[in-house]
Design a protein around this motif. Sequence first.
Motif, PDB file in Angstrom:
ATOM      1  N   LYS A   1       0.902  -1.142   0.118  1.00  0.00           N
ATOM      2  CA  LYS A   1       0.092  -0.051  -0.060  1.00  0.00           C
ATOM      3  C   LYS A   1       0.888   1.211  -0.047  1.00  0.00           C
ATOM      4  O   LYS A   1       1.920   1.189   0.959  1.00  0.00           O
ATOM      5  N   VAL A   2       0.627   2.170  -0.840  1.00  0.00           N
ATOM      6  CA  VAL A   2       1.344   3.624  -0.987  1.00  0.00           C
ATOM      7  C   VAL A   2       0.402   4.518  -1.084  1.00  0.00           C
ATOM      8  O   VAL A   2      -0.607   4.650  -1.786  1.00  0.00           O
ATOM      9  N   VAL A   3       0.510   5.652  -0.131  1.00  0.00           N
ATOM     10  CA  VAL A   3      -0.143   6.666  -0.120  1.00  0.00           C
ATOM     11  C   VAL A   3       0.522   7.985  -0.315  1.00  0.00           C
ATOM     12  O   VAL A   3       1.548   8.213  -0.118  1.00  0.00           O
ATOM     13  N   VAL A   4      -0.046   8.560  -1.584  1.00  0.00           N
ATOM     14  CA  VAL A   4       0.830   9.772  -2.089  1.00  0.00           C
ATOM     15  C   VAL A   4      -0.386  10.921  -1.699  1.00  0.00           C
ATOM     16  O   VAL A   4      -1.359  11.102  -2.103  1.00  0.00           O
ATOM     17  N   GLY A   5       0.147  11.757  -0.866  1.00  0.00           N
ATOM     18  CA  GLY A   5      -0.590  13.073  -0.280  1.00  0.00           C
ATOM     19  C   GLY A   5      -0.364  13.414   1.084  1.00  0.00           C
ATOM     20  O   GLY A   5       0.693  12.908   1.549  1.00  0.00           O
ATOM     21  N   ASP A   6      -1.062  14.254   1.676  1.00  0.00           N
ATOM     22  CA  ASP A   6      -0.659  14.672   3.021  1.00  0.00           C
ATOM     23  C   ASP A   6      -1.810  15.189   3.526  1.00  0.00           C
ATOM     24  O   ASP A   6      -2.956  15.504   2.991  1.00  0.00           O
ATOM     25  N   GLY A   7      -1.931  15.540   4.923  1.00  0.00           N
ATOM     26  CA  GLY A   7      -3.146  16.050   5.553  1.00  0.00           C
ATOM     27  C   GLY A   7      -3.114  15.958   7.048  1.00  0.00           C
ATOM     28  O   GLY A   7      -1.952  15.379   7.602  1.00  0.00           O
ATOM     29  N   PRO A   8      -4.114  16.349   7.719  1.00  0.00           N
ATOM     30  CA  PRO A   8      -4.034  16.387   9.354  1.00  0.00           C
ATOM     31  C   PRO A   8      -3.984  15.014   9.794  1.00  0.00           C
ATOM     32  O   PRO A   8      -3.545  14.648  10.843  1.00  0.00           O
ATOM     33  N   LEU A   9      -4.309  13.924   9.271  1.00  0.00           N
ATOM     34  CA  LEU A   9      -4.427  12.739   9.711  1.00  0.00           C
ATOM     35  C   LEU A   9      -2.830  11.832   9.430  1.00  0.00           C
ATOM     36  O   LEU A   9      -2.670  10.665   9.837  1.00  0.00           O
ATOM     37  N   ARG A  10      -2.127  12.525   8.657  1.00  0.00           N
ATOM     38  CA  ARG A  10      -0.927  11.340   8.129  1.00  0.00           C
ATOM     39  C   ARG A  10      -0.158  10.811   9.090  1.00  0.00           C
ATOM     40  O   ARG A  10       0.421   9.809   9.192  1.00  0.00           O
ATOM     41  N   ARG A  11       0.334  11.870  10.189  1.00  0.00           N
ATOM     42  CA  ARG A  11       1.176  11.408  11.423  1.00  0.00           C
ATOM     43  C   ARG A  11       0.686  10.227  12.092  1.00  0.00           C
ATOM     44  O   ARG A  11       1.318   9.295  12.467  1.00  0.00           O
ATOM     45  N   SER A  12      -0.587  10.120  12.678  1.00  0.00           N
ATOM     46  CA  SER A  12      -1.464   9.278  13.297  1.00  0.00           C
ATOM     47  C   SER A  12      -1.473   8.018  12.462  1.00  0.00           C
ATOM     48  O   SER A  12      -1.300   6.794  12.978  1.00  0.00           O
TER      49      SER A  12
END
Length: 346
Positions: A204-215
């Motif tokens: 699984k690869v996630v490209v993007g960012d946002g407020p939930l990324r760190r958690s």
Amino acid sequence: MTILIVTDAWRPQTNGVVTTLEQVVAGVRERGTDVEVLEPGRFTTLGLPGYREIRVAINPFSVGRRIRALEPSAVHIATEGPLGLAARRYLARHDLPFTTSLHTKFPEYMRARVGLPLRWGYAFLRWFHQPAYSTLVTTERQREELAAWRLEHLRVWGRGVDTEAFFPRARVEGYDGPLLLYVGRVAVEKNLEAFLELDCAGRKVVVGDGPLRRSLERRYPDTEFVGYSYGEALADWYARADVFVFPSRTDTFGLVMLEAMACGTPVAAFPVTGPLGLVTEGLTGALDDDLAAAIERALECDRSACRSFAESQNWDAVVDRFLEDLETIVWPRADLPPLMATGSQR
């Protein structure tokens, strides 16, 4: 002749609304018509709590004065934020014609973020868009859903994809099993955990960012989070993927699905508004309430069929529909003084 677009979503934000508006502005200008964009960069802004990359105008009080100074021939309000609200207030108060567009499932977003009842969100949308001569929506299915909530004057707009920027590339191996890709905001409304929690073969690869990324990075250490990618780097990710996974249940369209298809990558998604208007079962992807099952079926799709479908979805048609909407509603009044000098006859 000048068209004014008022929007709370604009560069440097990265989302489908901004992409759509950029393509429309470029297309209208290519056709020889002037376009002005009234956007947050012209005002003092403040980042949204928990989502600092989205900055909204906190001093929209000069919107009416700016509209008067521009003397546009037609006005389109693209968003329901502070600038959209200020423009709506001014134009409605002076009985001046305008159109609007509806890009997101705002009520569903607000329910996911703060628990706002859906009926309140849709009551707000009815109020906001009621004075518009028409409201452009993404798909026929979205039009039907909004009509069920008693919104009126709805016209289907559609979306497109830049097939010269997004196209199939040589596949690069490097993962054990299929590469399962998500591109977009890492935020609660995107329902990303429905994808990340799946127990299925592949990387699984996630490209993007946002407020939930760190958690989410902490909770799903086997998922690769790469942040935002743009241009060729983004197209490379799409082309490398075996399946593009779109877990959102609240998007009205999902431009990222078209971008993936343009690169030859099939889509796995839930059978909800956005994907239902784009994904053809067994041809360009698979839809299922069991997302893992959708992924398995999408892996069997012909990548060339995905590309063929994407090639039929071009921005020229979207720009044409945008202009046709304005021509039908505002431009026949060309024998009258500029928009700011006259009132509506609605």
